[in-house]
Design a protein around this motif. Structure first.
Motif, PDB file in Angstrom:
ATOM      1  N   MET A 161      -4.719  -6.208   5.051  1.00 44.31           N
ATOM      2  CA  MET A 161      -4.705  -6.391   3.567  1.00 44.31           C
ATOM      3  C   MET A 161      -4.586  -7.819   3.093  1.00 44.31           C
ATOM      4  SD  MET A 161      -0.778  -4.843   2.765  1.00 44.31           S
ATOM      5  CE  MET A 161      -1.063  -3.240   3.728  1.00 44.31           C
ATOM      6  N   ASP A 170      -9.696   2.481  -1.145  1.00 46.17           N
ATOM      7  CA  ASP A 170      -8.979   2.207  -2.396  1.00 46.17           C
ATOM      8  C   ASP A 170      -8.182   3.324  -2.771  1.00 46.17           C
ATOM      9  OD1 ASP A 170     -10.207  -0.334  -2.209  1.00 46.17           O
ATOM     10  OD2 ASP A 170     -11.077   0.019  -4.394  1.00 46.17           O
ATOM     11  N   TRP A 215       0.859  -1.307  -0.011  1.00 45.06           N
ATOM     12  CA  TRP A 215       0.052  -0.066  -0.051  1.00 45.06           C
ATOM     13  C   TRP A 215       0.893   1.242   0.137  1.00 45.06           C
ATOM     14  CZ3 TRP A 215      -4.397  -1.234   3.928  1.00 45.06           C
ATOM     15  CH2 TRP A 215      -5.360  -2.208   3.178  1.00 45.06           C
ATOM     16  N   SER A 228      -9.686  -2.675  -1.705  1.00 47.66           N
ATOM     17  CA  SER A 228      -8.953  -2.682   0.022  1.00 47.66           C
ATOM     18  C   SER A 228     -10.058  -2.797   0.941  1.00 47.66           C
ATOM     19  CB  SER A 228      -8.203  -1.185   0.232  1.00 47.66           C
ATOM     20  OG  SER A 228      -7.111  -1.223  -0.596  1.00 47.66           O
ATOM     21  N   SER A 237      -4.675   1.161  -3.881  1.00 44.14           N
ATOM     22  CA  SER A 237      -4.697  -0.295  -3.978  1.00 44.14           C
ATOM     23  C   SER A 237      -6.375  -0.522  -4.194  1.00 44.14           C
ATOM     24  CB  SER A 237      -3.881  -1.169  -2.842  1.00 44.14           C
ATOM     25  OG  SER A 237      -4.375  -2.568  -3.148  1.00 44.14           O
ATOM     26  N   THR A 261      -5.108   3.766  -0.165  1.00 47.64           N
ATOM     27  CA  THR A 261      -4.047   2.950  -0.073  1.00 47.64           C
ATOM     28  C   THR A 261      -3.469   2.804  -1.444  1.00 47.64           C
ATOM     29  OG1 THR A 261      -5.735   1.171  -0.751  1.00 47.64           O
ATOM     30  CG2 THR A 261      -5.244   1.685   1.749  1.00 47.64           C
ATOM     31  N   ARG A 304     -10.994  -6.598   1.833  1.00 49.14           N
ATOM     32  CA  ARG A 304     -10.119  -7.302   2.583  1.00 49.14           C
ATOM     33  C   ARG A 304      -9.861  -6.918   4.026  1.00 49.14           C
ATOM     34  NH1 ARG A 304      -5.048  -6.532  -1.102  1.00 49.14           N
ATOM     35  NH2 ARG A 304      -6.149  -4.757  -1.861  1.00 49.14           N
TER      36      ARG A 304
END
Length: 220
Positions: free
Chosen positions: A101, A128, A29, A136, A133, A131, A139
């Protein structure tokens, strides 16, 4: 294990325990306010060999209570379960700091962990972007639900300033966490971030304290 650093003594990172902190190298991240940016790149040469960490811990038996695996993101490393088992075999308790994560990897290490500090970095719809990513939120929520049903002692933490997301959304997040069953929540001031005017902010802190059995505010 790729070790990015070793803090040889702490009284604050593992509640109620005197501990050492192993900083694990690497994190996928890219949070803008990351406290340990030097630990992000998993390809960096380790600062210590794992054998050196174990040698240090052997000399601290009877002096330290536990070992904290922090980061970076410890669950990034496939060697983490074996490292935790080795630490436990030396007689130490084990704590884990994670951002949630890797829920499947978290499930695998839960039997080896005595305490977890789980970062819930932002409201679900903002994770999201924060991070950098995808997926996210799903998770982190999966990881949180695992921790809640595991009966492992834990604390959820959120780092915040108004520059990250509005105060109203912070209130919404605390309500959601409380509804899910979170009992211990820590609010951490974002390093370099501002806070609302002190007078109304005290009222917000009082509301947060009412939503959890244990609440702590940590200023930067």
């Amino acid at each position: 294990m790729r070790v990015g650093g070793l803090q040889r003594w702490t009284s604050i990172d593992f509640p109620g325990r005197l501990a050492a902190v192993v900083f694990c190298q690497g994190c996928p991240w890219r949070c803008s306010y990351c406290q340990n940016p030097e630990l992000l790149d998993a390809r960096v040469e380790p600062q210590l060999a794992w054998e050196e960490v174990i040698a240090f811990l052997r000399g601290r038996r009877g002096l330290l209570d536990g070992v904290v695996f922090s980061g970076g993101e410890p669950l990034l490393q496939a060697a983490l379960p074996a490292a935790m088992a080795e630490v436990r075999a030396l007689g130490f308790e084990v704590a884990l700091h994670t951002s949630g994560m890797y829920p499947q990897r978290l499930r695998e290490v839960l039997p080896l962990v005595d305490w977890i500090g789980l970062d819930v970095k932002a409201p679900w719809h903002r994770l999201d972007a924060l991070t950098a990513s995808r997926d996210s939120a799903s998770r982190v929520l999966d990881s949180l639900l695992q921790v809640l049903v595991s009966r492992v002692a834990h604390e959820c933490r959120t780092t915040w300033s108004p520059e990250l997301f509005p105060l109203e959304e912070l209130h919404t997040l605390t309500e959601e966490l409380s509804t899910l069953g979170v009992k211990r929540w820590c609010l951490q001031q974002c390093r370099g971030g501002t806070l609302p005017h002190p007078a109304p902010w005290r009222g917000d802190l009082a509301l947060f304290a009412q939503r959890f059995e244990s609440f702590e505010f940590r200023a930067a």
